[in-house]
Design a protein around this motif. Structure first.
Motif, PDB file in Angstrom:
ATOM      1  N   UNK A  63      48.937  36.665  26.723  1.00 12.79           N
ATOM      2  CA  UNK A  63      48.535  36.511  28.132  1.00 12.79           C
ATOM      3  C   UNK A  63      47.834  37.772  28.611  1.00 12.79           C
ATOM      4  N   UNK A  64      48.413  38.922  28.231  1.00 13.96           N
ATOM      5  CA  UNK A  64      47.807  40.205  28.610  1.00 13.96           C
ATOM      6  C   UNK A  64      46.425  40.369  27.985  1.00 13.96           C
ATOM      7  N   UNK A  65      46.339  39.971  26.729  1.00 18.17           N
ATOM      8  CA  UNK A  65      45.064  40.080  26.021  1.00 18.17           C
ATOM      9  C   UNK A  65      43.999  39.222  26.708  1.00 18.17           C
ATOM     10  N   UNK A  66      44.356  37.976  27.033  1.00 21.35           N
ATOM     11  CA  UNK A  66      43.403  37.101  27.741  1.00 21.35           C
ATOM     12  C   UNK A  66      43.050  37.692  29.107  1.00 21.35           C
ATOM     13  N   UNK A  67      44.066  38.185  29.808  1.00 20.43           N
ATOM     14  CA  UNK A  67      43.829  38.696  31.163  1.00 20.43           C
ATOM     15  C   UNK A  67      42.872  39.891  31.136  1.00 20.43           C
ATOM     16  N   UNK A  68      43.017  40.736  30.102  1.00 14.84           N
ATOM     17  CA  UNK A  68      42.093  41.873  29.970  1.00 14.84           C
ATOM     18  C   UNK A  68      40.684  41.374  29.674  1.00 14.84           C
ATOM     19  N   UNK A  69      40.608  40.458  28.716  1.00 15.08           N
ATOM     20  CA  UNK A  69      39.296  39.966  28.280  1.00 15.08           C
ATOM     21  C   UNK A  69      38.570  39.267  29.434  1.00 15.08           C
ATOM     22  N   UNK A  70      39.312  38.560  30.282  1.00 12.78           N
ATOM     23  CA  UNK A  70      38.688  37.761  31.346  1.00 12.78           C
ATOM     24  C   UNK A  70      38.704  38.470  32.704  1.00 12.78           C
ATOM     25  N   UNK A  71      39.019  39.765  32.689  1.00 12.46           N
ATOM     26  CA  UNK A  71      39.040  40.557  33.936  1.00 12.46           C
ATOM     27  C   UNK A  71      39.955  39.987  35.014  1.00 12.46           C
ATOM     28  N   UNK A  72      41.154  39.615  34.613  1.00  9.80           N
ATOM     29  CA  UNK A  72      42.077  39.015  35.574  1.00  9.80           C
ATOM     30  C   UNK A  72      43.125  40.018  36.066  1.00  9.80           C
ATOM     31  N   UNK A  73      43.034  41.272  35.615  1.00  6.02           N
ATOM     32  CA  UNK A  73      44.029  42.268  36.045  1.00  6.02           C
ATOM     33  C   UNK A  73      43.519  42.982  37.290  1.00  6.02           C
ATOM     34  N   UNK A  74      44.316  42.946  38.367  1.00  2.00           N
ATOM     35  CA  UNK A  74      43.876  43.557  39.627  1.00  2.00           C
ATOM     36  C   UNK A  74      44.836  44.618  40.153  1.00  2.00           C
ATOM     37  N   UNK A  75      46.064  44.626  39.657  1.00  2.00           N
ATOM     38  CA  UNK A  75      47.085  45.572  40.140  1.00  2.00           C
ATOM     39  C   UNK A  75      47.802  46.172  38.926  1.00  2.00           C
ATOM     40  N   UNK A  76      48.267  47.425  39.030  1.00  2.00           N
ATOM     41  CA  UNK A  76      49.076  47.985  37.933  1.00  2.00           C
ATOM     42  C   UNK A  76      50.278  47.093  37.628  1.00  2.00           C
ATOM     43  N   UNK A  77      50.810  46.452  38.677  1.00  2.00           N
ATOM     44  CA  UNK A  77      51.992  45.581  38.507  1.00  2.00           C
ATOM     45  C   UNK A  77      51.704  44.391  37.609  1.00  2.00           C
ATOM     46  N   UNK A  78      50.429  43.993  37.507  1.00  2.00           N
ATOM     47  CA  UNK A  78      50.094  42.859  36.632  1.00  2.00           C
ATOM     48  C   UNK A  78      50.445  43.173  35.183  1.00  2.00           C
ATOM     49  N   UNK A  79      50.242  44.427  34.812  1.00  2.00           N
ATOM     50  CA  UNK A  79      50.551  44.815  33.434  1.00  2.00           C
ATOM     51  C   UNK A  79      52.034  45.128  33.260  1.00  2.00           C
ATOM     52  N   UNK A  80      52.656  45.635  34.361  1.00  2.00           N
ATOM     53  CA  UNK A  80      54.082  45.960  34.273  1.00  2.00           C
ATOM     54  C   UNK A  80      54.948  44.699  34.228  1.00  2.00           C
TER      55      UNK A  80
END
Ligand code: DGI
Ligand code: FE
Ligand code: FE
Length: 198
Positions: A63-80
């Motif tokens: 999920x993290x890999x897809x989110x990075x690839x598709x620019x879906x991360x907007x907050x530090x909390x998204x990764x935490x």
């Protein structure tokens, strides 16, 4: 892709475990019922319910890999707390790989875990139906169900408040979007009531 209940149901049945599919049907039924009651489109509500958790069983790493690839991360909390990413990942997937082009359904899927300020009716419906479908069982769930039936906006505010209390009690980090969603709904409900807090 045309918004077709049978197609989306088959997709969910294929992708999800039996247990998650059962939850999915619970959300779809309850969202459809609430939509009919509140004069919203029941077909859209059912479709959004059917696919809201489509990415839930993808491993968190992927999920993290897809989110990075598709620019879906907007907050530090998204990764935490990467378990909050399955809505945005599913919405991206449905739009770009399945050609789903209904903006309201996509937004409802995207924002079903955290909400967002300025949620539309279908987004509120799926956020809330997810928490209160028939298999959910916690002390206040019947009060939340009744509240959603009486007034979708007030009911959704009560659902977000419940989530905030649950997160605080279990000492889990509160994502900024959850707090922003709560503040926004509270502000919207105060408008026109003459409240000095508005
Ligand atoms: O996918 P579901 O289990 O059906 O439900 P969901 O998409 O609402 O996800 C529920 C999880 O999301 C639950 O473990 C609580 C978590 N969650 C919701 N808001 C926040 C949150 N977790 C954190 N850390 N912060 C939030 O603000
Ligand atoms: Fe979910
Ligand atoms: Fe869910």
């Amino acid at each position: 892709m045309i918004l077709q209940v049978e197609v989306l149901r088959d997709l969910a049945a294929r992708v999800l475990s039996e247990e998650r599919f059962r939850h999915t049907l619970g959300v779809a039924d309850w969202a459809e019922q609430l939509a009919g009651h509140h004069g919203l489109d029941p077909v859209r509500a059912r479709c959004a319910g059917l696919v809201h958790d489509l990415a839930k069983e993808v491993s968190l790493n992927n999920q993290l890999r897809y989110a990075r690839r598709w620019n879906l991360l907007h907050y530090p909390e998204d990764e935490q707390s990467p378990y909050v990413l399955h809505g945005p990942v599913a919405a991206y997937w449905l739009e770009h790989y399945y050609g789903l082009d209904d903006a309201e359904v996509l937004a409802a899927v995207e924002n079903h875990t955290l909400g967002r300020p300025g949620m539309g009716p279908l987004e509120m419906l799926i956020y809330s139906a997810d928490l209160t479908e028939r298999d959910r069982d916690f002390p206040k769930v019947d009060i939340l169900r009744q509240s959603l039936y009486d007034n979708l906006e007030k009911g959704t505010l009560a659902c977000v408040e419940h989530t905030l209390i649950y997160l605080r009690e279990s000492k889990r980090p509160i994502h900024p979007l959850t707090q922003l969603t709560f503040d926004d709904l509270q502000r919207r409900l105060n408008i026109g009531t003459g409240s000095k807090n508005s």
